[in-house]
Design an enzyme around this catalytic site. Sequence first.
Site, short mmCIF file in Angstrom:
data_model
loop_
_atom_site.label_atom_id
_atom_site.label_comp_id
_atom_site.label_asym_id
_atom_site.label_seq_id
_atom_site.Cartn_x
_atom_site.Cartn_y
_atom_site.Cartn_z
N ASN A 282 21.22 -46.56 -108.65
CA ASN A 282 21.83 -46.31 -109.97
C ASN A 282 23.26 -45.79 -109.85
OD1 ASN A 282 20.09 -46.43 -112.57
ND2 ASN A 282 18.72 -45.89 -110.89
N LYS B 187 27.40 -39.22 -105.56
CA LYS B 187 28.65 -39.01 -106.30
C LYS B 187 29.85 -39.01 -105.36
CE LYS B 187 27.09 -38.52 -110.55
NZ LYS B 187 27.64 -39.17 -111.73
N PHE C 278 29.67 -41.96 -117.48
CA PHE C 278 28.67 -40.88 -117.37
C PHE C 278 27.32 -41.39 -116.87
CE2 PHE C 278 31.66 -39.61 -120.64
CZ PHE C 278 31.87 -38.27 -120.40
N GLY D 187 18.52 -41.82 -121.91
CA GLY D 187 19.28 -41.38 -123.06
C GLY D 187 18.51 -41.62 -124.35
N PHE E 295 31.03 -28.31 -112.82
CA PHE E 295 30.14 -27.23 -112.40
C PHE E 295 28.94 -27.29 -113.37
CE2 PHE E 295 32.00 -25.17 -108.69
CZ PHE E 295 33.01 -26.11 -108.48
N TYR F 21 21.73 -36.81 -104.45
CA TYR F 21 22.49 -36.83 -105.70
C TYR F 21 23.98 -36.56 -105.42
CZ TYR F 21 24.60 -35.09 -109.99
OH TYR F 21 25.46 -34.87 -111.02
N PHE G 53 14.22 -18.39 -109.53
CA PHE G 53 14.01 -18.94 -108.18
C PHE G 53 14.73 -18.11 -107.13
CE2 PHE G 53 13.68 -23.25 -110.49
CZ PHE G 53 12.30 -23.15 -110.61
N1 UDP Z 1 17.03 -21.53 -111.95
C1 UDP Z 1 16.00 -20.62 -112.05
N2 UDP Z 1 14.90 -20.96 -112.79
C2 UDP Z 1 14.77 -22.18 -113.40
C3 UDP Z 1 15.83 -23.10 -113.31
C4 UDP Z 1 16.95 -22.76 -112.56
O1 UDP Z 1 16.07 -19.52 -111.50
O2 UDP Z 1 13.74 -22.44 -114.03
C5 UDP Z 1 18.23 -21.18 -111.19
C6 UDP Z 1 18.54 -22.15 -110.05
O3 UDP Z 1 17.90 -21.72 -108.87
C7 UDP Z 1 20.06 -22.05 -109.97
C8 UDP Z 1 20.49 -21.73 -111.40
O4 UDP Z 1 19.32 -21.25 -112.06
O5 UDP Z 1 20.43 -20.97 -109.17
C9 UDP Z 1 21.02 -22.93 -112.15
O6 UDP Z 1 20.09 -23.99 -112.00
P1 UDP Z 1 20.19 -25.32 -112.82
O7 UDP Z 1 18.98 -26.15 -112.45
O8 UDP Z 1 20.36 -25.02 -114.27
O9 UDP Z 1 21.51 -26.01 -112.34
P2 UDP Z 1 22.01 -26.41 -110.85
O10 UDP Z 1 22.86 -25.26 -110.40
O11 UDP Z 1 20.83 -26.64 -109.99
O12 UDP Z 1 22.82 -27.62 -111.09
#
Ligand code: UDP
Length: 337
Positions: free
Chosen positions: A93, A146, A74, A38, A170, A142, A216
């Site tokens: 953690n 949780k 948090f 932080g 979300f 992760y 991705f």
């Molecule tokens: N994503 C992407 N390119 C990036 C980062 C994320 O295409 O550089 C996609 C990732 O595969 C997912 C969505 O964006 O489908 C949201 O990813 P993020 O890491 O923001 O949050 P997550 O859903 O993993 O918590």
Amino acid sequence: MSKSILVTGGAGFIGSHMVRMLDQRGFDVLIYDNLERGNADAVTAGTLIEGDLHDSEKLHAVFREHDIEAVMHFAALAYVGESVHEPALYYRNNVTGTQSLLDSMCANDVKKLVFSSTCATYGEPATLPITEDTPQNPINPYGQSKLMVEQILKDYAPAYGLRSIALRYFNAAGCSEDGSIGERHDPETHLLPLILFEALRVQAGGNPADTNLMVFGNDFDTRDGTCIRDYIHVNDLCSAHIAAFERMQKTPTEGAEQFNLGVNRGYTVLEVIDACRQVTGVDFGYNTVARRAGDPPELVADASLAMSRLNWKPVHADIKDSIRHAWQWYSAHPPAA
Ligand code: UDP
């Protein structure tokens, strides 16, 4: 003197927005953060106590010396990829750190907790949208960490009278509306900031063809082949925490509850990119690359239980609000090159 709310992780992204909102709504706020991830300057109100969740002596002292009514918890590590490579960090953690906090709370008769949980506890859901009854099968440490805390909270309720509400977030997005605080992760891995970093680069004269932005995977079984997520504005998350605290005051013996927090609407990665182009007015590019390990194709909330039981509603359900606020923040605070 009015009672305080203790915000652990209040120097982090969501925690710092929580501190600000609590202060604006007239609460006394104490912040407990080890400042490992932080930023002290993100704490714009309240009293910051630097400390670690594992330091139970310090926690006991905090609970003894202050009149604390509830804890909003948090403080946690939250990188999915890191959790796969360093699970020990996450269990230490997120699980044992939380247990240390809970034990100090119970020992000092502080019996109300709002807990930051996550849709990552659901893993790859078989049905959509996701309700609180959707089976929880996390696919990374992760999410597992949780879920373990959710279970601890369920067991502590009847045994120790700990009243808790776990909020399953979300995708948190956006920044404060006035641009005063924002998102700062190092490294940044989240989609929306990375898109806006690319927009900033092109706006500053960078060649769109040399893009750093990666999508991705475009071969998922979704409307355009890219992943669908439910993006919720950080201040909508924060207002739900206040609603959860008020619910605990009204229903002190209810035990441990869990609610999804989303806006009940999903955007594909390409739709997020398109919305960012519209908001920023910058025509940046991207490259499509392989899927990222562990990305479920679609995560969309059914948050109707939170809306009815917490009497809460997101006011920034349109993703363009989150983009506008984040763009304002990053334009004033560009990432270090
Ligand atoms: N994503 C992407 N390119 C990036 C980062 C994320 O295409 O550089 C996609 C990732 O595969 C997912 C969505 O964006 O489908 C949201 O990813 P993020 O890491 O923001 O949050 P997550 O859903 O993993 O918590």
